[in-house]
Design a protein around this motif. Structure first.
Motif, PDB file in Angstrom:
ATOM      1  N   UNK A 282       2.633 -14.881 -46.134  1.00  0.00           N
ATOM      2  CA  UNK A 282       3.597 -16.405 -45.548  1.00  0.00           C
ATOM      3  C   UNK A 282       3.839 -15.629 -44.659  1.00  0.00           C
ATOM      4  N   UNK A 283       4.546 -16.859 -44.020  1.00  0.00           N
ATOM      5  CA  UNK A 283       4.481 -17.378 -42.719  1.00  0.00           C
ATOM      6  C   UNK A 283       6.056 -17.345 -41.762  1.00  0.00           C
ATOM      7  N   UNK A 284       6.779 -15.889 -40.698  1.00  0.00           N
ATOM      8  CA  UNK A 284       8.208 -16.471 -40.573  1.00  0.00           C
ATOM      9  C   UNK A 284       7.787 -17.657 -39.695  1.00  0.00           C
ATOM     10  N   UNK A 285       8.240 -19.184 -39.839  1.00  0.00           N
ATOM     11  CA  UNK A 285       7.940 -20.186 -38.847  1.00  0.00           C
ATOM     12  C   UNK A 285       9.026 -19.605 -37.343  1.00  0.00           C
ATOM     13  N   UNK A 286       8.712 -20.055 -36.686  1.00  0.00           N
ATOM     14  CA  UNK A 286       9.311 -20.145 -35.105  1.00  0.00           C
ATOM     15  C   UNK A 286       9.618 -21.468 -34.332  1.00  0.00           C
ATOM     16  N   UNK A 287       8.382 -22.015 -34.923  1.00  0.00           N
ATOM     17  CA  UNK A 287       9.275 -23.674 -34.540  1.00  0.00           C
ATOM     18  C   UNK A 287       7.791 -24.564 -35.481  1.00  0.00           C
ATOM     19  N   UNK A 288       8.771 -25.651 -35.957  1.00  0.00           N
ATOM     20  CA  UNK A 288       8.376 -26.813 -36.765  1.00  0.00           C
ATOM     21  C   UNK A 288       8.529 -28.143 -36.009  1.00  0.00           C
ATOM     22  N   UNK A 289       6.825 -28.846 -35.545  1.00  0.00           N
ATOM     23  CA  UNK A 289       6.995 -29.949 -35.560  1.00  0.00           C
ATOM     24  C   UNK A 289       7.866 -31.147 -36.369  1.00  0.00           C
ATOM     25  N   UNK A 290       8.401 -32.494 -35.447  1.00  0.00           N
ATOM     26  CA  UNK A 290       7.742 -33.066 -36.146  1.00  0.00           C
ATOM     27  C   UNK A 290       7.695 -34.227 -35.956  1.00  0.00           C
ATOM     28  N   UNK A 291       7.758 -35.347 -36.825  1.00  0.00           N
ATOM     29  CA  UNK A 291       6.294 -36.431 -37.413  1.00  0.00           C
ATOM     30  C   UNK A 291       7.672 -37.732 -37.659  1.00  0.00           C
ATOM     31  N   UNK A 292       7.066 -38.935 -36.724  1.00  0.00           N
ATOM     32  CA  UNK A 292       7.502 -40.213 -37.350  1.00  0.00           C
ATOM     33  C   UNK A 292       7.512 -40.318 -38.686  1.00  0.00           C
ATOM     34  N   UNK A 293       6.528 -39.459 -39.170  1.00  0.00           N
ATOM     35  CA  UNK A 293       6.259 -39.429 -40.697  1.00  0.00           C
ATOM     36  C   UNK A 293       7.403 -38.877 -41.752  1.00  0.00           C
ATOM     37  N   UNK A 294       8.182 -38.260 -41.085  1.00  0.00           N
ATOM     38  CA  UNK A 294       9.840 -37.411 -41.418  1.00  0.00           C
ATOM     39  C   UNK A 294      10.437 -38.469 -41.688  1.00  0.00           C
ATOM     40  N   UNK A 295      10.268 -39.646 -40.888  1.00  0.00           N
ATOM     41  CA  UNK A 295      11.468 -40.486 -41.339  1.00  0.00           C
ATOM     42  C   UNK A 295      11.167 -41.434 -41.684  1.00  0.00           C
ATOM     43  N   UNK A 296       9.769 -41.789 -42.230  1.00  0.00           N
ATOM     44  CA  UNK A 296       9.784 -42.868 -42.676  1.00  0.00           C
ATOM     45  C   UNK A 296       9.588 -42.002 -44.252  1.00  0.00           C
ATOM     46  N   UNK A 297       9.417 -40.890 -45.128  1.00  0.00           N
ATOM     47  CA  UNK A 297       9.648 -40.312 -45.940  1.00  0.00           C
ATOM     48  C   UNK A 297      10.955 -39.627 -46.342  1.00  0.00           C
ATOM     49  N   UNK A 298      11.607 -39.686 -45.128  1.00  0.00           N
ATOM     50  CA  UNK A 298      13.212 -39.391 -45.877  1.00  0.00           C
ATOM     51  C   UNK A 298      14.096 -40.687 -46.306  1.00  0.00           C
ATOM     52  N   UNK A 299      13.344 -42.092 -45.464  1.00  0.00           N
ATOM     53  CA  UNK A 299      13.908 -42.938 -45.401  1.00  0.00           C
ATOM     54  C   UNK A 299      12.986 -44.175 -47.020  1.00  0.00           C
ATOM     55  N   UNK A 300      12.892 -43.570 -47.145  1.00  0.00           N
ATOM     56  CA  UNK A 300      11.498 -43.964 -48.647  1.00  0.00           C
ATOM     57  C   UNK A 300      10.972 -44.981 -48.323  1.00  0.00           C
ATOM     58  N   UNK A 301      10.416 -44.956 -46.964  1.00  0.00           N
ATOM     59  CA  UNK A 301       9.686 -46.292 -47.172  1.00  0.00           C
ATOM     60  C   UNK A 301       8.240 -45.352 -46.425  1.00  0.00           C
TER      61      UNK A 301
END
Ligand SMILES: NC(=O)c1ccc[n+]([C@@H]2O[C@H](COP(=O)([O-])OP(=O)(O)OC[C@H]3O[C@@H](n4cnc5c(N)ncnc54)[C@H](OP(=O)(O)O)[C@@H]3O)[C@@H](O)[C@H]2O)c1
Length: 342
Positions: free
Chosen positions: A34-53
């Motif tokens: 179990x990791x307590x997350x201190x930082x999350x990296x954003x990737x361009x793929x996040x945008x494509x995943x969220x928009x369904x592309x």
């Protein structure tokens, strides 16, 4: 701590649906940490995943996010290699936009002592992408001339640094004068601001390359392929020209672009002695053995900590994604969790 917070969308198609939730922590599985997350990296793929592309977009509800850094909080009974309190960075096939993540040890590596968590969250996905493109597929050699598109972005900047560190010559392209000036300040002298007619821009300056890294697509990609020397390789790993300018994709525009996407004639490739390669690293998630080899290689890459250009609070994921989607970001965009009160 018995609860955690996470961003989730009920389904892909509209970034506005992404909402913050709180939930109770389940019991930890024996083969997880179990990791307590201190930082999350954003990737361009996040945008494509969220928009369904994105071809790998999950069905139904999902939490975006492919990488994180944090501190080990609990260790499953059948888990080895890490102890409570260890600082780690890791990759995940979605689920990264969270304040607590349960992960197998195979997807974690130690965070160097002199890096902060945001630097750790900025390292795995984009550095691995640049490394895999340049070394595994590009077969980069010292002294080669390498064209790198979106050179001030997360992957692009890591690629520029790697090419330089390995004794080859990077040429970066960017979408604005501001980014070009910034890159020159970082010591990269050969930077092009892409003009509308990029093919003519390359021909005018008589530019030739041994290797091209492209994640834009369209005419930029075709012009880049045409500027390859014999034996040259074009490595393709994205299609930023499909980026929606709003929360929802314009399906008509996307369909038009799709119909006009670059296509390559293998007979012509034999004649001109140039090749095209393509990959998506998310496929490696299922191939644990191969992923581990790459994560081991990642720890040997001779680069300083990555450049975190933009830090947002965990709760400001929408603002962070809007900046990344705008194409104006420099280096990595990171979400930082607020530390617990002492
Ligand atoms: N296949 C894989 O395994 C893999 C893994 C990681 C990333 N990727 C791909 O690699 C690329 C870079 O990823 P990243 O996370 O490091 O992002 P990034 O480079 O930090 O940001 C994306 C950049 O794309 C450029 N761009 C070109 N056309 C655009 C448009 N129409 N709208 C917005 N931006 C546009 C912008 O830079 P300029 O205008 O300066 O060019 C923008 O800053 C993405 O296409 C991503 O999907 C693929």
């Amino acid at each position: 701590m018995s609860t955690f917070r996470f961003w989730q969308t009920p389904r892909a198609g509209n970034m506005a649906r992404l909402a913050l939730h709180t939930s109770k922590l389940p019991a930890l599985a024996d083969n997880h940490l179990r990791i307590k997350v201190h930082a999350v990296g954003l990737n361009f793929a996040d945008i494509f995943a969220l928009t369904g592309l994105y071809s790998a977009t999950p069905q139904g509800a999902f939490t975006p996010g492919l990488e994180f850094a944090g501190e080990v909080q609990e260790v499953g009974q059948q888990t080895q290699g890490f102890a409570v309190g260890d600082r780690v960075m890791g990759v995940t096939r979605f689920g990264g936009y969270t304040t607590v993540i349960d992960s197998e040890a195979d997807y974690l590596i130690p965070l160097p002592a002199d890096w902060d968590y945001a630097q750790g969250a900025a390292w795995p996905a984009q550095t691995l992408t640049a490394w895999y493109a340049l070394i595994h597929l590009g077969a980069l050699q010292a002294d080669q001339q390498v064209l790198i598109h979106s050179a001030a972005g997360g992957v692009g900047l890591q690629a520029m640094k790697l090419v330089q560190a390995l004794g080859a010559r990077p040429t970066g392209t960017v979408g604005s004068e501001e980014k070009a000036a910034w890159l020159r300040q970082q010591g990269f002298q050969d930077v092009l601001v892409r003009e509308t007619d990029f093919a003519r821009q390359l021909q005018r300056d008589e530019r030739r390359f041994d290797l091209v890294l492209d994640a834009i697509g369209g005419k930029v990609q075709i012009a880049s392929f045409d500027a390859l020397n014999p034996m040259g390789r074009l490595v393709v790993f994205g299609a930023a020209e499909f980026t929606p300018s709003h929360n929802r994709p314009n399906y008509l525009k996307a369909a038009w672009r799709y119909l006009r996407r670059p296509r390559y004639d293998v007979m012509e490739m034999i004649s001109s002695n140039r090749s095209v390669l393509a990959f998506n690293l998310i496929w490696l998630w299922e191939q644990k053995g191969k992923m581990q080899v790459l994560l081991e290689e990642l720890q040997t890459i001779p680069l300083p900590p990555p450049h975190v250009g933009h830090r947002f609070a965990f709760d400001d994921a929408h603002a962070a994604l809007t900046l990344l989607r705008s194409g104006q970001s420099v280096g990595k965009v990171v979400l930082e969790a607020t530390p617990d009160p002492a």
